[in-house]
Design a protein around this motif. Structure first.
Motif, PDB file in Angstrom:
ATOM      1  N   UNK B  16       0.846  -1.199   0.000  1.00  0.00           N
ATOM      2  CA  UNK B  16       0.000   0.000   0.000  1.00  0.00           C
ATOM      3  C   UNK B  16       0.882   1.250   0.000  1.00  0.00           C
ATOM      4  N   UNK B  17       0.326   2.336  -0.503  1.00  0.00           N
ATOM      5  CA  UNK B  17       1.016   3.631  -0.423  1.00  0.00           C
ATOM      6  C   UNK B  17       0.349   4.429   0.685  1.00  0.00           C
ATOM      7  N   UNK B  18       1.139   4.810   1.687  1.00  0.00           N
ATOM      8  CA  UNK B  18       0.628   5.642   2.778  1.00  0.00           C
ATOM      9  C   UNK B  18       1.037   7.080   2.488  1.00  0.00           C
ATOM     10  N   UNK B  19       0.075   7.970   2.463  1.00  0.00           N
ATOM     11  CA  UNK B  19       0.368   9.363   2.150  1.00  0.00           C
ATOM     12  C   UNK B  19      -0.025  10.266   3.307  1.00  0.00           C
ATOM     13  N   UNK B  20       0.919  11.070   3.762  1.00  0.00           N
ATOM     14  CA  UNK B  20       0.620  12.080   4.787  1.00  0.00           C
ATOM     15  C   UNK B  20       1.068  13.404   4.193  1.00  0.00           C
ATOM     16  N   UNK B  21       0.115  14.225   3.811  1.00  0.00           N
ATOM     17  CA  UNK B  21       0.385  15.429   3.024  1.00  0.00           C
ATOM     18  C   UNK B  21       1.195  15.044   1.801  1.00  0.00           C
ATOM     19  N   UNK B  22       2.354  15.659   1.592  1.00  0.00           N
ATOM     20  CA  UNK B  22       3.107  15.334   0.377  1.00  0.00           C
ATOM     21  C   UNK B  22       4.034  14.137   0.557  1.00  0.00           C
ATOM     22  N   UNK B  23       4.148  13.647   1.780  1.00  0.00           N
ATOM     23  CA  UNK B  23       5.027  12.513   2.020  1.00  0.00           C
ATOM     24  C   UNK B  23       4.313  11.217   1.647  1.00  0.00           C
ATOM     25  N   UNK B  24       4.982  10.369   0.877  1.00  0.00           N
ATOM     26  CA  UNK B  24       4.401   9.075   0.515  1.00  0.00           C
ATOM     27  C   UNK B  24       5.393   7.965   0.820  1.00  0.00           C
ATOM     28  N   UNK B  25       4.844   6.790   1.101  1.00  0.00           N
ATOM     29  CA  UNK B  25       5.684   5.665   1.485  1.00  0.00           C
ATOM     30  C   UNK B  25       5.051   4.376   0.981  1.00  0.00           C
ATOM     31  N   UNK B  26       5.894   3.469   0.458  1.00  0.00           N
ATOM     32  CA  UNK B  26       5.389   2.158   0.044  1.00  0.00           C
ATOM     33  C   UNK B  26       5.545   1.211   1.226  1.00  0.00           C
ATOM     34  N   UNK B  27       4.461   0.487   1.559  1.00  0.00           N
ATOM     35  CA  UNK B  27       4.448  -0.323   2.775  1.00  0.00           C
ATOM     36  C   UNK B  27       3.762  -1.649   2.469  1.00  0.00           C
ATOM     37  N   UNK B  28       4.296  -2.718   3.007  1.00  0.00           N
ATOM     38  CA  UNK B  28       3.610  -3.996   2.836  1.00  0.00           C
ATOM     39  C   UNK B  28       2.645  -4.209   4.001  1.00  0.00           C
ATOM     40  N   UNK B  29       1.383  -4.473   3.660  1.00  0.00           N
ATOM     41  CA  UNK B  29       0.364  -4.748   4.680  1.00  0.00           C
ATOM     42  C   UNK B  29       0.326  -6.277   4.829  1.00  0.00           C
ATOM     43  N   UNK B  30       1.370  -6.794   5.464  1.00  0.00           N
ATOM     44  CA  UNK B  30       1.602  -8.239   5.468  1.00  0.00           C
ATOM     45  C   UNK B  30       0.727  -8.999   6.442  1.00  0.00           C
ATOM     46  N   UNK B  31       0.421  -8.372   7.568  1.00  0.00           N
ATOM     47  CA  UNK B  31      -0.404  -9.055   8.573  1.00  0.00           C
ATOM     48  C   UNK B  31      -1.181  -8.023   9.362  1.00  0.00           C
ATOM     49  N   UNK B  32      -2.113  -8.467  10.166  1.00  0.00           N
ATOM     50  CA  UNK B  32      -2.920  -7.525  10.950  1.00  0.00           C
ATOM     51  C   UNK B  32      -2.090  -6.822  12.021  1.00  0.00           C
ATOM     52  N   UNK B  33      -0.931  -7.411  12.386  1.00  0.00           N
ATOM     53  CA  UNK B  33      -0.063  -6.771  13.383  1.00  0.00           C
ATOM     54  C   UNK B  33       0.836  -5.721  12.763  1.00  0.00           C
ATOM     55  N   UNK B  34       0.812  -5.620  11.428  1.00  0.00           N
ATOM     56  CA  UNK B  34       1.786  -4.755  10.749  1.00  0.00           C
ATOM     57  C   UNK B  34       1.671  -3.309  11.211  1.00  0.00           C
ATOM     58  N   UNK B  35       2.821  -2.662  11.346  1.00  0.00           N
ATOM     59  CA  UNK B  35       2.842  -1.231  11.647  1.00  0.00           C
ATOM     60  C   UNK B  35       3.693  -0.532  10.590  1.00  0.00           C
ATOM     61  N   UNK B  36       3.544   0.768  10.543  1.00  0.00           N
ATOM     62  CA  UNK B  36       4.354   1.555   9.605  1.00  0.00           C
ATOM     63  C   UNK B  36       4.877   2.774  10.342  1.00  0.00           C
ATOM     64  N   UNK B  37       6.097   3.148  10.064  1.00  0.00           N
ATOM     65  CA  UNK B  37       6.700   4.272  10.772  1.00  0.00           C
ATOM     66  C   UNK B  37       6.853   5.466   9.841  1.00  0.00           C
ATOM     67  N   UNK B  38       6.294   6.598  10.254  1.00  0.00           N
ATOM     68  CA  UNK B  38       6.476   7.860   9.531  1.00  0.00           C
ATOM     69  C   UNK B  38       7.190   8.811  10.477  1.00  0.00           C
ATOM     70  N   UNK B  39       8.472   8.947  10.332  1.00  0.00           N
ATOM     71  CA  UNK B  39       9.232   9.793  11.252  1.00  0.00           C
ATOM     72  C   UNK B  39       9.104   9.283  12.667  1.00  0.00           C
TER      73      UNK B  39
END
Lengths: 316, 440, 316, 440
Positions: B16-39
């Motif tokens: 998935x692509x996570x977008x926060x304002x102009x910042x974008x990040x490619x992230x794998x939504x591998x499991x329900x425990x998955x987390x993503x770090x933005x700064x």
């Protein structure tokens, strides 16, 4: 029909690129006879700077071959949108490969896409869009100039694109893209003197699941007004840019290297030293493989403005 | 407002692509425990499941830990409605602005709130608009700044405190931006304009067989070409690479239908060329080139490809399901791929794309004979000097015509009322393209 | 006083450029002691990434020398406007050498010229103008920010330019350049948020025999309004441009060259052929002297608008 | 309206700039019989004498000859008042324009006047505005064109029929434009931005001694440096060149006061270096290097410099008047110049500028020792590859610091209401500059 897919041999009716040099190429139709101005059917002979070509002789020849002209030779190439853009009959100012490539990328055109284009112009961009969306997508292209729309329709048919394209003669700024296309498009491209007038129509034509938008304008004021309108209607990811391609001229240059060390030796020694030969030719040439810019570069083509219509924006 | 039926939903296993304002990040939504770090913010992804792509979520602080470089916050995500998304400027309703900034003295004391106050404020009220409102209230100079200067201030603060993220489906367009911004080297410095031109000049489309050699672009180049080849078409790509395992991240992120995935045949350059020249060599393992190519980390079992080894929790359909028999029994996957590739190599290709870290000259020598006449070739390199040499070699050989060596100049614009200008910084390197057409 | 003319040795009070590397240089004042925040007179020690420098030790040293730092060394250079622009204390956004060079060229600034500048800002451009017009010309420079005008006046004095420059604190958009300067200037330079407001004042200040005008603006709308005003007042040769300097990064790169020919040989032969050594290392490195762009280039500094006031335009 | 006292008048012997709309030309006003050719128009210059610079003259047809490529016209020039100069657009008062050009069919029959009609019209009425008025009247499509298209048409016609010329005093700014446009090779491809930066980076100004080597810029580089050195200052320039005679056209065109002219010491590179290394060599003629350097045409008497030989009718003060004794008696002019130069070379210079067609490396090796420490050097070349090598050599030598290799991107803009955009064509080559500072 030589635009549809890669093919190996020239068939009658193909458009063929007769390639003479980087600056000289021609798109010719591979037909043995043509009708002249007097209405007579005559042999199709094509004139180039390197002499004439009896066009009949290239039918059946493999693409990429060398063919003889009366005063030289040329290569026959299968047309691509890139080669076509360099050889097509100009009916309007056209857009070239660097801008077009960015447009297709930003509009995310791929097989299956439904794209709206206005105006059709000389069909330079249309050929690229058609290559990108066939065989499962469709191009709806509009021009307000009736003769141009007719010419383009005819051309697309002869190039094998008939089933993938609909050509409309229509003033889209005033009349829009027709209600049949409401919510039908994945992408809309505008190359119009007043793109802002067509933005509301683009908004309507894009799918409810959202889509991409592009406007190409030579002047910054057109982009400014277009962006105002886009903002008002809820488009986001609005971004304007310029793409300029620079060609490098590659050549081997012989450049002089001068020797000044010999001047430190007293002159009277000159003829007696073993270096005499060297001091008489203090300038030698050294070869360099060099790259330089051409004297004139494209300084401006147009401003490209891109935007996204997000999903689920109500259109009523 | 009804959700459009054609919008797909977020699935486990998706990139998935996570977008926060102009910042974008490619992230794998591998499991329900998955987390993503933005700064400094960590997001729990659980609540994304089955929501439509394009949705916006609100970051809700669950926990705050004090880390080395300030507070680390842990957030859950809450789906939010479009009406929650209003521009901060509108919310604050700022109107009065000074005509210029002649009376502003920058003595570092313009903000009455201390940084500890701000941190507290942040925990207390989660909404960026409220935080910014407080900051503006406590700024001694905000109302004497010019409108331009106010805007700049607000944008800066909004960027810091913005509490919404949007989840988008990966596309080539989104991915090239992410990769180029995060680490251009990982996609060999292929900039967006250059990528778009590789696609044009190569002529890749729904018809024809295409040949690509790339020495590592995180899968971006094969993904872009497969994207242009399309679903339910006749096009095929042979993707040659120098490692044991092809880099496929971008290709996997596109989540192409299986029939389309299978039209991308990824093979090791050395292995497939040996097989092509010398016939079937089932006894030779692809470990051979690995002695040569050290850039790829070797998986534990070097005799079998493991494209998912990096993230073993993925649940998407395994590409390996195609081979009829189980592991270590019949022909290995790479052997089957080599076989498919050599068949296509004997038929010859409709285009050749080379994007090499190595000198392209010897690669072209090996691959040009596999291309039909009157077909485009495109060679990418970050080093112009290499392409200059290659240009001269090809020109001398007479095998390729219409040779051009190009690069691009790409500049984005700020277009705002009375404040229109090109962006102050631009990317300096597009890389270089050498293009031409093969002759008979 | 180290800006006035080329000099060989560092004297007390000189501004000296301490050059550590392309990305690291500092302008320091060659004085043995300074006054600290507590008001105490202490030894002047300058801290760098390569350790500290007792500034007293460089007084009397020849410019261009290497001086030792506690953890390395640096070179001491006589300041030039180019080096100063890279080291000066920023009080505002400044203009850099490529734009400045074009400004001086287009304004035809040479010894004897009378030039008006607004705003003074950080004095980056002022230093160039002063170098170009001294010892027989004069610069009148205006800033609406009183502290900045005072700082600039003080700086010019310390740099040895006192007799060639007048610094004014004045809002020129509203008040003009003062009647004393009517018809006095060979050239006027504007770097103002609303240059169009100052154009009529520039018109008045230029000599009756004509003169040159320049406005530097970040935004295109400023240039548009400025040009409207210039046209109205009879300026001609109106021309707008952008100058962007591109630095080349020169380095020797080792690039891999792979051998694929060996794959054509049957593998079983490998160990027995004399080429065995070669086939085992099919990848070799070749050295190239290469040039590339830095990752980020300046994409925009400002639009430069130039114009000529022709001779004998009546100013009443 | 009174003529400003500071505006100088046009004198015999002056170089003048003739401007017709955007076209400019450098011309020597050598005698009263002098004429100047602008395309098919020949102008008699007689009437310029003693008129103030900046004046505008009307071209009055005196005679029309039919040449190979259409009519050749001979004109006298008549001083005209500013009120005669109105924009053609104003004169014609065009207002109604179509909204776009959808109804225009380009069938080549839009103009009712035949070309013979137009030629007749041209002889009958000399005023471009009248000719254009007739053309517009007889155009079937003019009033249906867009305003943009009308403007383009008018500009094109105005360019062709415009009947005014302005006479301006040559400046560096005007000359670099003329030279670059007419034949950039004659000034070694030094573009305006590059020239402006050579002046900045070299630091040339009213104080100090400067050293320049250039292999041929029509005098533009020494002229630009002398212009920056200024009148009534202390600065001096030693100008080294590879030929027998220095190229001085641009320098002469500046018409500098004698004291300033004399502070430009032009010497042959080989000759002056030999003298510098080996002491006075009055017996050696500068013909020696001529065997080496074939680019300059050798005057009849190779032992004496003849800067005015190309245009013998000039009446300006001869530079040669300085030597105390007549020709072929005492030391020759070049010997005196060599002597002055070697004295300055022993004192060392405050800056070095090299603009060479040759590889700059050996030239720098010879001239760098003549530069004081902490002084700027600037090396220009059209060939980046040569400067790359030189960059590496200087970096390795440790004799020069703060090395930068730069080029420029220069783009002009059309700024018109609603029609603002960068110009469609731009110059591709600024050339390259290598800059740095000498070390002790």
């Amino acid at each position: 029909m030589s635009f549809l897919k890669p093919k190996t041999h020239i068939e009658q009716g193909d458009i063929v690129i007769l390639y003479l040099s980087v600056n000289s190429m021609h798109a010719i139709e591979a037909v043995p006879t043509i009708v002249n101005k007097k209405g007579e059917t005559i042999q199709h002979v094509f004139q180039t700077n390197y002499g004439s070509l009896k066009v009949e002789s290239i039918i059946g020849v493999e693409y990429g071959s060398r063919v003889e002209l009366s005063k030289g030779w040329a290569n026959v190439l299968q047309p691509t949108p890139e080669l076509w853009t360099q050889t097509l009959p100009h009916r309007t100012q056209i857009i070239y490969t660097p801008d077009i490539s960015m447009i297709l990328h930003q509009l995310e055109v791929r097989p299956g896409a439904v794209v709206i284009e206005s105006g059709t112009g000389s069909g330079s961009l249309s050929h690229y869009i058609l290559r990108a969306l066939k065989p499962t997508g469709h191009l709806h292209t509009f021009d307000f100039h009736e003769a141009r729309a007719d010419q383009a329709r005819d051309e697309f048919k002869r190039h094998g694109f008939a089933t993938y394209v609909s050509v409309y003669h229509r003033d889209v700024c005033n009349l829009g893209f027709s209600t049949e296309l409401d919510g039908a498009a994945d992408a809309v491209f505008l190359d119009l003197p007043a793109p802002d007038l067509a933005v509301p129509h683009a908004f309507k034509a894009l799918k409810l699941s959202g889509g991409r938008f592009c406007s190409f304008s030579p002047c910054i004021e057109q982009s400014q007004r277009c962006i105002q309108e886009l903002t008002k209607l809820g488009f986001n990811e609005i971004c304007s840019m310029e793409v300029l391609q620079q060609e490098s001229v590659i050549k081997t240059r012989s450049l002089p290297v001068i020797d000044l060390e010999f001047l430190k030796l007293p002159k009277t020694n000159e003829s007696s030293t073993p270096n005499a030969e060297e001091t008489k030719t203090p300038k030698e040439l050294k070869k360099y493989l060099t790259s330089s810019n051409p004297q004139t570069l494209p300084g401006h083509t147009g401003f490209l403005t891109f935007a996204t219509l997000p999903p689920n924006i109500p259109k009523a | 407002m009804s959700t459009d039926v054609t919008t797909p939903n977020i699935q486990l296993g998706d990139y998935i692509v996570i977008q926060r304002q102009k910042y974008t990040k490619l992230q794998k939504f591998g499991s329900l425990d998955a987390t993503s770090t933005l700064g400094k913010e960590t997001l729990e992804l659980k609540s994304l499941l089955d929501q439509p792509y394009g949705s916006t979520f609100k970051m809700c602080v669950k926990e705050t830990k004090s880390g080395k470089r300030g507070a680390q916050r842990h957030h859950t995500l809450e789906l939010c409605s479009d009406t929650e998304l209003r521009s901060t400027r509108e919310v604050l309703g700022i109107s009065s602005s000074g005509a210029d900034n002649r009376d502003i003295c920058d003595n570092g004391e313009a903000q009455a709130l201390k940084s500890s106050d701000i941190e507290q404020l942040r925990e207390a009220c989660n909404e960026s608009s409220k935080i910014i409102e407080k900051l503006v209230e406590n700024s001694k100079t905000f109302h004497t700044r010019t409108e331009y200067s106010q805007e700049k201030y607000l944008l800066k603060k909004e960027k810091k405190y913005f509490e919404f993220v949007q989840i988008r489906q990966p596309t080539i367009r989104l991915m090239v931006d992410i990769f180029y911004r995060q680490d251009a080297e990982k996609i060999m410095g292929i900039r967006v304009d250059t990528l778009s031109q590789i696609i044009s000049y190569s002529g890749v489309c729904g018809f024809g067989n295409y040949l690509l050699y790339e020495s590592g672009t995180n899968g971006l180049l094969p993904a872009a070409m497969m994207n242009s080849i399309g679903a339910d078409t006749e096009g095929t790509l042979v993707h040659m690479h120098p490692g044991n395992v092809p880099q496929k991240q971008a290709l996997l992120a596109l989540k192409l239908p299986l029939e389309q995935q299978q039209r991308c045949v990824s093979v090791n350059l050395y292995s497939v060329l040996r097989e092509f020249y010398q016939g079937e060599t089932t006894s030779v393992s692809p470990a051979e080139p690995s002695a040569v190519e050290a850039e790829e980390t070797l998986p534990e079992t070097p005799t079998e490809e493991q494209p998912e080894a990096v993230e073993p929790s993925t649940k998407k359909p395994k590409l390996d399901e195609a081979p009829p028999r189980g592991n270590n029994k019949g022909p290995l996957r790479w052997q089957l791929e080599n076989k498919r590739a050599t068949t296509l190599m004997h038929e010859k290709f409709d285009s050749l794309v080379v994007a090499a870290k190595e000198h392209p000259s010897s690669i072209l020598q090996a691959l040009l004979p596999l291309v039909r006449p009157s077909r485009p070739i495109v060679v990418f390199s970050t080093c112009k000097e290499l392409l200059q040499e290659t240009f001269m070699e090809l020109k001398t050989s007479g095998k390729v015509t219409a040779l051009h060596l190009t690069s691009n100049w790409l500049r984005t614009y700020q277009i705002l009322p009375n404040r229109t200008h090109p962006e102050v910084n631009m990317s300096g390197n597009s890389g270089y393209l050498l293009t031409g057409f093969t002759l008979k």
